[in-house]
Design a protein around this motif. Structure first.
Motif, PDB file in Angstrom:
ATOM      1  N   LEU A   1      -1.329   9.946 -24.278  1.00  0.00           N
ATOM      2  CA  LEU A   1      -0.760   9.620 -25.590  1.00  0.00           C
ATOM      3  C   LEU A   1       0.215  10.693 -26.060  1.00  0.00           C
ATOM      4  CD1 LEU A   1      -1.180   7.286 -27.429  1.00  0.00           C
ATOM      5  CD2 LEU A   1      -2.961   8.524 -28.603  1.00  0.00           C
ATOM      6  N   ARG A   2      -0.096  11.945 -25.778  1.00  0.00           N
ATOM      7  CA  ARG A   2       0.709  13.035 -26.338  1.00  0.00           C
ATOM      8  C   ARG A   2       2.167  12.982 -25.866  1.00  0.00           C
ATOM      9  NH1 ARG A   2      -2.090  18.776 -26.793  1.00  0.00           N
ATOM     10  NH2 ARG A   2      -2.795  18.005 -28.786  1.00  0.00           N
ATOM     11  N   PRO A   3       2.436  12.864 -24.549  1.00  0.00           N
ATOM     12  CA  PRO A   3       3.852  12.782 -24.154  1.00  0.00           C
ATOM     13  C   PRO A   3       4.536  11.543 -24.705  1.00  0.00           C
ATOM     14  CG  PRO A   3       2.423  12.801 -22.204  1.00  0.00           C
ATOM     15  CD  PRO A   3       1.542  12.849 -23.384  1.00  0.00           C
TER      16      PRO A   3
ATOM     17  N   VAL B   1      -1.366   5.545 -39.190  1.00  0.00           N
ATOM     18  CA  VAL B   1      -1.885   6.813 -39.716  1.00  0.00           C
ATOM     19  C   VAL B   1      -0.905   7.948 -39.405  1.00  0.00           C
ATOM     20  CG1 VAL B   1      -3.815   8.441 -39.585  1.00  0.00           C
ATOM     21  CG2 VAL B   1      -4.257   6.004 -39.529  1.00  0.00           C
ATOM     22  N   LEU B   2      -0.285   7.905 -38.227  1.00  0.00           N
ATOM     23  CA  LEU B   2       0.709   8.933 -37.873  1.00  0.00           C
ATOM     24  C   LEU B   2       1.874   8.911 -38.860  1.00  0.00           C
ATOM     25  CD1 LEU B   2       1.357  10.830 -35.251  1.00  0.00           C
ATOM     26  CD2 LEU B   2       3.026   9.073 -34.777  1.00  0.00           C
TER      27      LEU B   2
ATOM     28  N   GLY C   1      -5.704  16.257 -47.227  1.00  0.00           N
ATOM     29  CA  GLY C   1      -6.853  15.916 -46.386  1.00  0.00           C
ATOM     30  C   GLY C   1      -6.656  16.270 -44.931  1.00  0.00           C
ATOM     31  N   PHE C   2      -5.355  16.342 -44.503  1.00  0.00           N
ATOM     32  CA  PHE C   2      -5.085  16.562 -43.087  1.00  0.00           C
ATOM     33  C   PHE C   2      -5.291  18.015 -42.684  1.00  0.00           C
ATOM     34  CE2 PHE C   2      -3.318  15.094 -39.162  1.00  0.00           C
ATOM     35  CZ  PHE C   2      -2.689  16.192 -38.616  1.00  0.00           C
TER      36      PHE C   2
ATOM     37  N   ILE D   1      -7.704  11.406 -33.320  1.00  0.00           N
ATOM     38  CA  ILE D   1      -6.627  11.378 -32.319  1.00  0.00           C
ATOM     39  C   ILE D   1      -5.301  11.745 -32.973  1.00  0.00           C
ATOM     40  CG2 ILE D   1      -5.271   9.812 -30.868  1.00  0.00           C
ATOM     41  CD1 ILE D   1      -7.929   8.461 -30.113  1.00  0.00           C
ATOM     42  N   VAL D   2      -5.038  11.202 -34.165  1.00  0.00           N
ATOM     43  CA  VAL D   2      -3.791  11.535 -34.872  1.00  0.00           C
ATOM     44  C   VAL D   2      -3.770  13.031 -35.194  1.00  0.00           C
ATOM     45  CG1 VAL D   2      -2.544  11.199 -37.037  1.00  0.00           C
ATOM     46  CG2 VAL D   2      -3.414   9.236 -35.801  1.00  0.00           C
TER      47      VAL D   2
END
Lengths: 243, 221
Positions: free
Chosen positions: A185-187, B50-51, B102-103, B176-177
């Protein structure tokens, strides 16, 4: 009243009323057949120029949304008693069936839009939306979402293949699989954010945030068309309650 | 009034936020492919929303969520547009909590993720119960059927099943974000409207502000 001289918004309303007449049909199959008659119009639109293309696209999606909303209001929710699992499953299946029928109506009408969107190059679609005075920024966001989605799927597969060649194993324990999600996911996110930054400079240089001045105004025959359309819609919806 | 509204809209949607929306949409839709490749038992279909919320605020995130459900409705699943309300709730809540800081701490952000799961379960419940009769393509339908058999009403069963399943998915999404954004270089985060304010701790923000001020002073002198 020549239809070609009508304002695009009143043309939309007139066509919407013709499609709203489909509400009179009590049988779903009759409605589907009626709506499928619209498909040849869309096929014709793919063979003609941008004007007819923009005209049809002005009509189909908003009409579908309108029918969708009206039916959501008119169709009653399924009954609510459920004492045993079998009754609950039957209840759920019936509710699912109603949702499918409602969506089938929307599907039939928007299938024309889907075929239309898929058969046209995205630049033509963007041009047609701008002819309809949709703000450039909104057009750019909508059209980009379609093109970037395809690019993202391709990039995901490429990155996943590259990581697999470096030893990524999608068959391990759940925690291990979640951990291997990040190197893929990161790249992907990094590349997409970089392209977003480049695209923002491009859009700014092309004036995508400028607002177009408009000389549209409603004339007398536009008012007549809107009144006629409103009457047809009212009769169609009213007949559904009475008949 | 119309001029003030358009001015406000332009301030909420600068070019960098507008270009972020298709990226969020593509992530929301493309992640599904990735989940299938790795065979994860969750959806993770709101990572893009969310991103965008963290980098650009709640309004662009709401637009991302809405465009996602309608584009997905065209391309893959015609039932998704019914969940537009859920998309709005996710965009608004994640943007609201990110704007309030919050982040900046991972445990606070994780708590927001759990809360998001509860909120999305409550918002989706009327759609699932009244339109789909409690049946969706996910495994939570089995939980709904079990709860119905114990005598609960349909709406209550759907809410309880959602509250049991959704927080895990949303917690993973938020975490994950967090990992993704923390891995981005500061220069890239700065290109987006809320990229620095929402992601940097208080001391770091002060340091950046001071450095910018010093740089400005050197330039003008």
């Amino acid at each position: 009243m020549p239809i070609s001289t009508l304002n695009p918004r009143s043309k939309m309303v007139l066509w919407a009323s013709i499609m709203a007449a489909g509400l009179i049909f009590r049988s779903d199959w009759s409605l589907i057949a009626y709506a499928l008659l619209i498909v040849p119009i869309v096929v014709l639109a793919t063979r003609t120029g941008r004007r007819f293309l923009s005209f049809v696209s002005t009509v189909v999606a908003p009409t579908a949304l309108m029918l969708f909303g009206v039916y959501a209001l008119l169709v009653p929710p399924p009954p609510g008693s459920a004492e045993i699992v079998l009754h609950g499953v039957r209840l759920s299946a019936w509710g699912f069936g109603i949702a499918s029928v409602i969506t089938a109506r929307l599907l039939v009408i928007t299938a024309a839009t889907i075929g239309f969107v898929s058969s046209q190059p995205l630049t033509e679609l963007a041009g047609a939306l701008q002819v309809m005075k949709v703000p450039k920024a909104l057009v750019a966001v909508f059209v980009s979402s379609f093109s970037i989605h395809r690019l993202a799927i391709r990039q995901v597969r490429q990155i996943a293949d590259a990581q697999r060649s470096r030893g990524l194993n999608p068959r391990g324990l759940l925690l291990g699989r979640i951990r291997m999600y990040i190197p893929i996911l990161r790249p992907l996110v990094f590349m997409m954010l970089l392209s977003a930054v480049e695209r923002s400079s491009l859009w700014e240089s092309r004036g995508y945030l400028d607002h177009l001045a408009t000389t549209d105004r409603l004339r007398s025959h536009d008012v007549v068309a809107i009144a006629l359309a409103a009457t047809v819609v009212f009769c169609a919806v009213g007949s559904r309650w009475i008949l | 009034m119309a001029n003030r509204l358009s001015e406000w809209t332009r301030n909420q949607f600068p070019a960098s936020a507008l270009t972020l929306v298709p990226v969020g949409v593509a992530l929301n839709l493309g992640i599904g492919t990735l989940v299938q490749i790795i065979k994860l038992p969750v959806f993770l279909d709101s990572i893009g929303t969310v991103l965008v919320a963290v980098l650009a605020g709640p309004l662009p995130a709401i637009v991302t969520g809405l465009v996602t459900v309608f584009v997905a409705g065209f391309l893959t699943n015609p039932f998704l547009p019914w969940f537009a309300g859920t998309a709005i709730a996710i965009g608004w809540f994640s943007g609201f909590t990110a704007n309030r800081g919050g982040f900046r701490r991972v445990w606070v952000w994780a708590g927001c993720g759990i809360m998001m799961g509860v909120i999305s379960a409550i918002v989706s419940a009327p759609v699932i119960s009244y339109l789909f009769g409690g049946v969706t393509a996910s495994g939570s339908s089995l939980v709904v059927a079990y709860l119905l058999a114990t005598g609960q009403t349909l709406l209550r069963s759907v809410v309880l099943a959602g509250v049991a399943c959704d927080p895990v998915d949303k917690l993973l999404t938020f975490l994950i974000v967090w990992f993704l954004i923390k891995g981005l270089p500061r220069s890239l985060r700065a290109r987006f409207p809320r990229g620095l304010q929402n992601t940097m701790a208080g001391g770091d923000r002060q340091a950046v502000a001071t450095m910018s001020g010093d740089a400005g002073a050197h330039f003008h002198s």
